[in-house]
Scaffold this active site. Structure first.
Site, PDB file in Angstrom:
ATOM      1  N   ASP A 163       2.605  -4.639  -3.441  1.00  0.00           N
ATOM      2  CA  ASP A 163       1.631  -3.557  -3.661  1.00  0.00           C
ATOM      3  C   ASP A 163       0.853  -3.735  -4.963  1.00  0.00           C
ATOM      4  O   ASP A 163       0.492  -2.749  -5.623  1.00  0.00           O
ATOM      5  CB  ASP A 163       2.336  -2.183  -3.643  1.00  0.00           C
ATOM      6  CG  ASP A 163       3.000  -1.896  -2.303  1.00  0.00           C
ATOM      7  OD1 ASP A 163       2.476  -2.348  -1.274  1.00  0.00           O
ATOM      8  OD2 ASP A 163       4.048  -1.234  -2.293  1.00  0.00           O
TER       9      ASP A 163
ATOM     10  N   HIS B  23      -1.399   1.819   1.631  1.00  0.00           N
ATOM     11  CA  HIS B  23      -0.148   2.217   0.971  1.00  0.00           C
ATOM     12  C   HIS B  23      -0.207   3.701   0.632  1.00  0.00           C
ATOM     13  O   HIS B  23      -1.226   4.167   0.109  1.00  0.00           O
ATOM     14  CB  HIS B  23       0.055   1.390  -0.311  1.00  0.00           C
ATOM     15  CG  HIS B  23       1.330   1.716  -1.015  1.00  0.00           C
ATOM     16  ND1 HIS B  23       2.559   1.289  -0.549  1.00  0.00           N
ATOM     17  CD2 HIS B  23       1.573   2.434  -2.133  1.00  0.00           C
ATOM     18  CE1 HIS B  23       3.514   1.739  -1.364  1.00  0.00           C
ATOM     19  NE2 HIS B  23       2.935   2.433  -2.326  1.00  0.00           N
TER      20      HIS B  23
ATOM     21  N   SER C 279      -3.904   4.398  -0.893  1.00  0.00           N
ATOM     22  CA  SER C 279      -4.755   3.319  -1.385  1.00  0.00           C
ATOM     23  C   SER C 279      -4.823   2.208  -0.339  1.00  0.00           C
ATOM     24  O   SER C 279      -3.806   1.853   0.262  1.00  0.00           O
ATOM     25  CB  SER C 279      -4.183   2.711  -2.675  1.00  0.00           C
ATOM     26  OG  SER C 279      -3.886   3.697  -3.639  1.00  0.00           O
TER      27      SER C 279
ATOM     28  N   ASN D  92      -3.905  -3.932   3.128  1.00  0.00           N
ATOM     29  CA  ASN D  92      -2.796  -3.035   3.449  1.00  0.00           C
ATOM     30  C   ASN D  92      -3.181  -1.615   3.059  1.00  0.00           C
ATOM     31  O   ASN D  92      -3.968  -1.415   2.137  1.00  0.00           O
ATOM     32  CB  ASN D  92      -1.547  -3.468   2.659  1.00  0.00           C
ATOM     33  CG  ASN D  92      -0.345  -2.580   2.951  1.00  0.00           C
ATOM     34  OD1 ASN D  92      -0.022  -2.301   4.102  1.00  0.00           O
ATOM     35  ND2 ASN D  92       0.330  -2.123   1.899  1.00  0.00           N
TER      36      ASN D  92
END
Length: 199
Positions: free
Chosen positions: A149, A113, A140, A111
């Site tokens: 996260d 973020h 990130s 992912n």
């Protein structure tokens, strides 16, 4: 010697600007991935149309069509498997994924973020950074794990927070960096330069 490109699917909820950055990177003959499908939880996500224009398979699955999150995510997995997906990239996918789905793709699910994790997990990261008087902000790329996260970080990019920044101005500066580091992080993952640590 040409090595076969890995098959990557992208999960989106909106415009898909990070998806577009991955598609553009994958056009390079020496990039180790091809984007084979784009899946959204919103049928109206503009990124789906963009992907279709690129000749990429698309699908949408709305939670409202399923009695439970597990059934939704089982369907998502079936779609990803039908595309013979090797890796999954979340790019503005605005749903928290269940543990079974995350474990199914563990080590192959990443992912991007918009903060310097572990700072500012969750939403409204730019507003919160400005409100806190942060001098530095950024983005990130991280492995997705069951905690929000919380997965190990693969790559970060930093930007200064300037005195006259608004959340929108700061978001635009961070987004430029997102588009740079996401393709690099995916390359590092596929080439075996990073891996999800054993838990």
């Amino acid at each position: 010697m040409t090595t076969e490109k890995k098959r990557v699917a992208v999960l989106i909820s909106g415009r898909g600007s990070n998806m577009k950055a991955l598609i553009e990177a994958a056009r390079s003959p020496d990039y180790p991935a091809e984007i084979v499908g784009v899946l959204s939880n919103r049928a109206a996500a503009p990124g789906l149309q963009l992907a279709e224009q690129e000749g990429i398979a698309t699908a949408s699955v709305a939670q409202s069509r399923f009695p439970s999150r597990d059934m939704l995510e089982d369907t998502m997995t079936q779609i990803l498997e039908s595309w013979e997906t090797d890796y999954v990239c979340l790019a503005g996918f605005m749903r928290i994924l269940g543990e079974d789905f995350v474990e199914r793709w563990a080590g192959r699910l990443i992912n991007i973020h918009p903060s310097l994790l572990p700072a500012y997990k969750g939403l409204d990261t730019h507003d919160r950074a400005i409100a806190d008087g942060a001098k530095e902000h950024g983005c990130s790329v991280h492995f997705v794990t069951p905690g929000l996260d919380e997965g190990p970080v693969i790559a970060k990019a930093r930007v200064p927070v300037l005195p006259d920044d608004t959340p929108d101005i700061l978001a635009a500066r961070v987004l430029e960096q997102e588009h740079l580091i996401y393709p690099l992080a995916l390359r590092d993952l596929i080439e075996g330069k990073v891996a999800l640590p054993e838990r």
